[in-house]
Write an enzyme that holds these catalytic residues in place. Structure first.
Site, PDB file in Angstrom:
ATOM      1  N   SER A   1      -2.580   2.492   1.332  1.00  0.00           N
ATOM      2  CA  SER A   1      -1.860   3.332   2.305  1.00  0.00           C
ATOM      3  C   SER A   1      -1.426   2.398   3.115  1.00  0.00           C
ATOM      4  O   SER A   1      -0.387   2.871   3.951  1.00  0.00           O
ATOM      5  CB  SER A   1      -2.708   4.132   2.355  1.00  0.00           C
ATOM      6  OG  SER A   1      -4.039   3.011   3.347  1.00  0.00           O
TER       7      SER A   1
ATOM      8  N   LYS B   1     -10.943  -7.391  -3.808  1.00  0.00           N
ATOM      9  CA  LYS B   1     -10.434  -6.019  -3.065  1.00  0.00           C
ATOM     10  C   LYS B   1     -11.564  -7.080  -1.843  1.00  0.00           C
ATOM     11  O   LYS B   1     -12.221  -6.820  -0.975  1.00  0.00           O
ATOM     12  CB  LYS B   1     -11.395  -5.310  -2.740  1.00  0.00           C
ATOM     13  CG  LYS B   1     -10.681  -4.575  -2.576  1.00  0.00           C
ATOM     14  CD  LYS B   1     -11.948  -2.720  -3.190  1.00  0.00           C
ATOM     15  CE  LYS B   1     -11.284  -1.583  -1.775  1.00  0.00           C
ATOM     16  NZ  LYS B   1     -12.026  -0.143  -2.077  1.00  0.00           N
TER      17      LYS B   1
ATOM     18  N   GLU C   1     -14.260 -14.541  -8.297  1.00  0.00           N
ATOM     19  CA  GLU C   1     -14.610 -12.889  -8.538  1.00  0.00           C
ATOM     20  C   GLU C   1     -13.249 -12.910  -9.578  1.00  0.00           C
ATOM     21  O   GLU C   1     -13.758 -12.075 -10.903  1.00  0.00           O
ATOM     22  CB  GLU C   1     -13.794 -12.058  -7.633  1.00  0.00           C
ATOM     23  CG  GLU C   1     -14.526 -12.326  -6.138  1.00  0.00           C
ATOM     24  CD  GLU C   1     -15.939 -11.245  -6.090  1.00  0.00           C
ATOM     25  OE1 GLU C   1     -16.225 -10.065  -7.690  1.00  0.00           O
ATOM     26  OE2 GLU C   1     -16.728 -10.923  -5.063  1.00  0.00           O
TER      27      GLU C   1
ATOM     28  N   LYS D   1     -16.998  -2.554   6.304  1.00  0.00           N
ATOM     29  CA  LYS D   1     -17.222  -2.784   4.685  1.00  0.00           C
ATOM     30  C   LYS D   1     -17.718  -4.674   4.360  1.00  0.00           C
ATOM     31  O   LYS D   1     -17.321  -5.171   3.200  1.00  0.00           O
ATOM     32  CB  LYS D   1     -16.249  -1.785   3.837  1.00  0.00           C
ATOM     33  CG  LYS D   1     -16.643  -1.128   3.917  1.00  0.00           C
ATOM     34  CD  LYS D   1     -15.495   0.330   3.042  1.00  0.00           C
ATOM     35  CE  LYS D   1     -15.418   1.057   2.594  1.00  0.00           C
ATOM     36  NZ  LYS D   1     -14.888   2.124   1.925  1.00  0.00           N
TER      37      LYS D   1
ATOM     38  N   LYS E   1      -6.304  -5.962  -4.053  1.00  0.00           N
ATOM     39  CA  LYS E   1      -6.228  -5.109  -2.688  1.00  0.00           C
ATOM     40  C   LYS E   1      -6.696  -5.838  -1.505  1.00  0.00           C
ATOM     41  O   LYS E   1      -6.989  -6.518  -1.468  1.00  0.00           O
ATOM     42  CB  LYS E   1      -6.416  -4.446  -3.092  1.00  0.00           C
ATOM     43  CG  LYS E   1      -6.912  -2.996  -2.666  1.00  0.00           C
ATOM     44  CD  LYS E   1      -7.042  -1.639  -3.086  1.00  0.00           C
ATOM     45  CE  LYS E   1      -7.723  -0.757  -2.522  1.00  0.00           C
ATOM     46  NZ  LYS E   1      -8.637   0.398  -2.661  1.00  0.00           N
TER      47      LYS E   1
ATOM     48  N   ARG F   1      -8.762   6.691   3.845  1.00  0.00           N
ATOM     49  CA  ARG F   1      -9.818   7.100   4.641  1.00  0.00           C
ATOM     50  C   ARG F   1      -9.325   8.640   4.920  1.00  0.00           C
ATOM     51  O   ARG F   1     -10.418   9.082   4.974  1.00  0.00           O
ATOM     52  CB  ARG F   1     -10.885   6.519   5.172  1.00  0.00           C
ATOM     53  CG  ARG F   1     -10.815   4.845   4.506  1.00  0.00           C
ATOM     54  CD  ARG F   1     -11.543   3.747   5.980  1.00  0.00           C
ATOM     55  NE  ARG F   1     -11.670   2.823   5.191  1.00  0.00           N
ATOM     56  CZ  ARG F   1     -12.242   1.434   4.582  1.00  0.00           C
ATOM     57  NH1 ARG F   1     -12.534   0.875   6.757  1.00  0.00           N
ATOM     58  NH2 ARG F   1     -11.853   0.284   4.629  1.00  0.00           N
TER      59      ARG F   1
ATOM     60  N   TYR G   1       2.433   4.492  -3.780  1.00  0.00           N
ATOM     61  CA  TYR G   1       3.054   5.452  -2.896  1.00  0.00           C
ATOM     62  C   TYR G   1       4.208   6.348  -3.020  1.00  0.00           C
ATOM     63  O   TYR G   1       4.355   7.332  -2.391  1.00  0.00           O
ATOM     64  CB  TYR G   1       1.610   6.109  -1.076  1.00  0.00           C
ATOM     65  CG  TYR G   1       0.386   5.867  -1.557  1.00  0.00           C
ATOM     66  CD1 TYR G   1      -0.656   6.893  -1.994  1.00  0.00           C
ATOM     67  CD2 TYR G   1      -0.289   5.031  -1.126  1.00  0.00           C
ATOM     68  CE1 TYR G   1      -2.147   6.834  -1.984  1.00  0.00           C
ATOM     69  CE2 TYR G   1      -1.488   4.393  -1.103  1.00  0.00           C
ATOM     70  CZ  TYR G   1      -2.367   5.593  -1.579  1.00  0.00           C
ATOM     71  OH  TYR G   1      -3.742   4.750  -1.893  1.00  0.00           O
TER      72      TYR G   1
HETATM   73  C1  PBG Z   1     -12.540   3.229  -1.631  1.00  0.00           C
HETATM   74  C2  PBG Z   1     -11.388   2.668  -2.070  1.00  0.00           C
HETATM   75  C3  PBG Z   1     -10.347   2.868  -0.396  1.00  0.00           C
HETATM   76  C4  PBG Z   1      -9.144   2.210  -1.433  1.00  0.00           C
HETATM   77  C5  PBG Z   1      -9.377   2.812  -2.424  1.00  0.00           C
HETATM   78  N1  PBG Z   1     -10.234   3.052  -2.731  1.00  0.00           N
HETATM   79  C6  PBG Z   1     -10.647   2.200   0.706  1.00  0.00           C
HETATM   80  C7  PBG Z   1     -11.611   1.994   1.035  1.00  0.00           C
HETATM   81  O1  PBG Z   1     -12.576   0.340   0.848  1.00  0.00           O
HETATM   82  O2  PBG Z   1     -12.849   1.943   2.231  1.00  0.00           O
HETATM   83  C8  PBG Z   1      -7.643   2.157  -0.340  1.00  0.00           C
HETATM   84  C9  PBG Z   1      -6.479   2.663  -1.139  1.00  0.00           C
HETATM   85  C10 PBG Z   1      -5.373   2.289  -0.342  1.00  0.00           C
HETATM   86  O3  PBG Z   1      -5.663   2.344   1.613  1.00  0.00           O
HETATM   87  O4  PBG Z   1      -4.484   2.944  -0.479  1.00  0.00           O
HETATM   88  N2  PBG Z   1     -13.272   3.055  -3.087  1.00  0.00           N
END
Ligand code: PBG
Length: 326
Positions: A273, A194, A232, A216, A247, A204, A312
């Site tokens: 998203s 990720k 990982e 992050k 991701k 968010r 989505y």
């Molecule tokens: C956080 C989390 C995020 C997403 C899924 N779980 C955002 C982040 O790490 O800030 C993002 C998914 C998306 O953008 O569709 N635990």
């Protein structure tokens, strides 16, 4: 000319015969946002066509999706600010609406696969996935919180848990906690690679979960790296993951391909998203054809080696299928 590749593209029957990858609804996982309350269907502004649902209306929506052939869902909670604290204690509290909803969904539709999100950010007053002390994310103080959250989710009936937090050692810790509590059949879809990405913006917005300070980057991966994804993957596999996830998806198809080659676990990919918002915006402007571009994008994940695609667009893809357009 001895070799003419165009001969195998001559007709739809030949093209169909030699087609290497086919996207099926069974490959798709539909992300849904849950909010506490009743009668709520609140569109996410930066993610048109996706909503924050209260459980009463969500049950109807899931019924509709099942009737269209969707069988896999991942659910995220939008938590009220006054329920957030530094320890994310609401995440495993007995009256948590997310856990109650999971129970309701699984008892109404036992046949579906329901996936959770394991991370502190929706419940954390700091908006971080881990426990914060003096501005630092403390890995080993986060693990017990994640374990408690995971056991509560397994108890609520989720089929698969999705740790999205990127703390070190969390897959092993969660696996052990689940087994100790007797939930050895609850699976883990590890968010393995990720990345610290700019493509999570609309998500968010949906959960109002952006970090209150900092970013992050000390836990999510650096977008420049691919070998680190292998590292990982090896750890998550050794620690007992059932799926490895990459991701975001579209800007990281090379990572999907790499992990599908180095691991024997099924590979999931999160078409996040921002990717969906980007495509939608171009289509709304008339610059791309949604009915053609969206399925092509989803197919790219399958071709790169993913079996499971969080998107989505799952419902819209199912609708296109029903209309015979894909
Ligand atoms: C956080 C989390 C995020 C997403 C899924 N779980 C955002 C982040 O790490 O800030 C993002 C998914 C998306 O953008 O569709 N635990």
């Amino acid at each position: 000319m001895l070799s003419r590749p165009r001969r195998n593209r001559k007709s739809e029957s030949i093209r169909s015969m030699v087609r290497e990858n086919r996207l099926e609804l069974a490959n798709l996982i539909y992300p849904i946002f849950l909010v506490d309350g009743e009668g709520i269907k609140d569109e996410v502004q930066s993610l048109p066509g996706n909503y924050r649902w209260s459980i009463d209306l969500l049950l109807k929506e899931i019924r509709e999706c099942i009737d269209l052939g969707i069988t896999n869902f991942v659910m995220f909670p939008a938590v009220a600010e006054n329920l957030k604290d530094p320890h994310a204690s609401y995440s495993h509290s007995a009256d948590n609406f997310y856990l109650k909803a999971a129970n309701k969904i699984k008892s109404s539709f036992p046949e579906i696969c329901l996936i959770s999100d394991v991370a502190m950010d929706p419940y954390s007053s700091e908006g971080h996935d881990g426990f914060v002390e003096n501005g630092e994310i403390i890995n080993d103080k986060t693990l017990p919180i994640l374990c408690e959250m995971a056991v509560a989710q397994a108890k609520a009936g989720f089929d698969i848990l999705g740790p999205s937090d990127m703390m070190d050692g969390r897959i092993g810790a969660i696996r052990e906690a689940l087994d100790e509590a007797g939930y050895y059949n609850t699976g883990i879809m590890a968010y393995t690679a990720k990345y610290a990405s700019a493509f999570y913006g609309p998500f968010r917005d949906a959960l109002d979960s952006a970090p209150k300070g900092g970013d992050k980057k000390t836990y999510q991966m650096d977008p420049s790296n691919s070998k680190e994804a292998i590292r990982e993957a090896i750890l998550d596999e050794e620690e007992g993951a059932d799926f490895l996830m990459v991701k975001p998806g579209l800007p990281y198809l090379d990572i999907v391909k790499t992990l599908s080659e180095v691991s024997s676990l099924p590979i999931a990919v999160y078409n996040v998203s921002g990717e969906c918002a980007m495509l939608r915006a171009a289509c709304d402007k008339g610059w791309l054809d949604f009915e053609k571009a969206m399925p092509e994008m989803l197919l790219s994940f399958k071709r790169a080696g993913a079996t499971s695609i969080l998107t989505y667009f799952a419902k819209e893809y199912a609708l296109l299928l029903k209309e015979g357009k894909v």
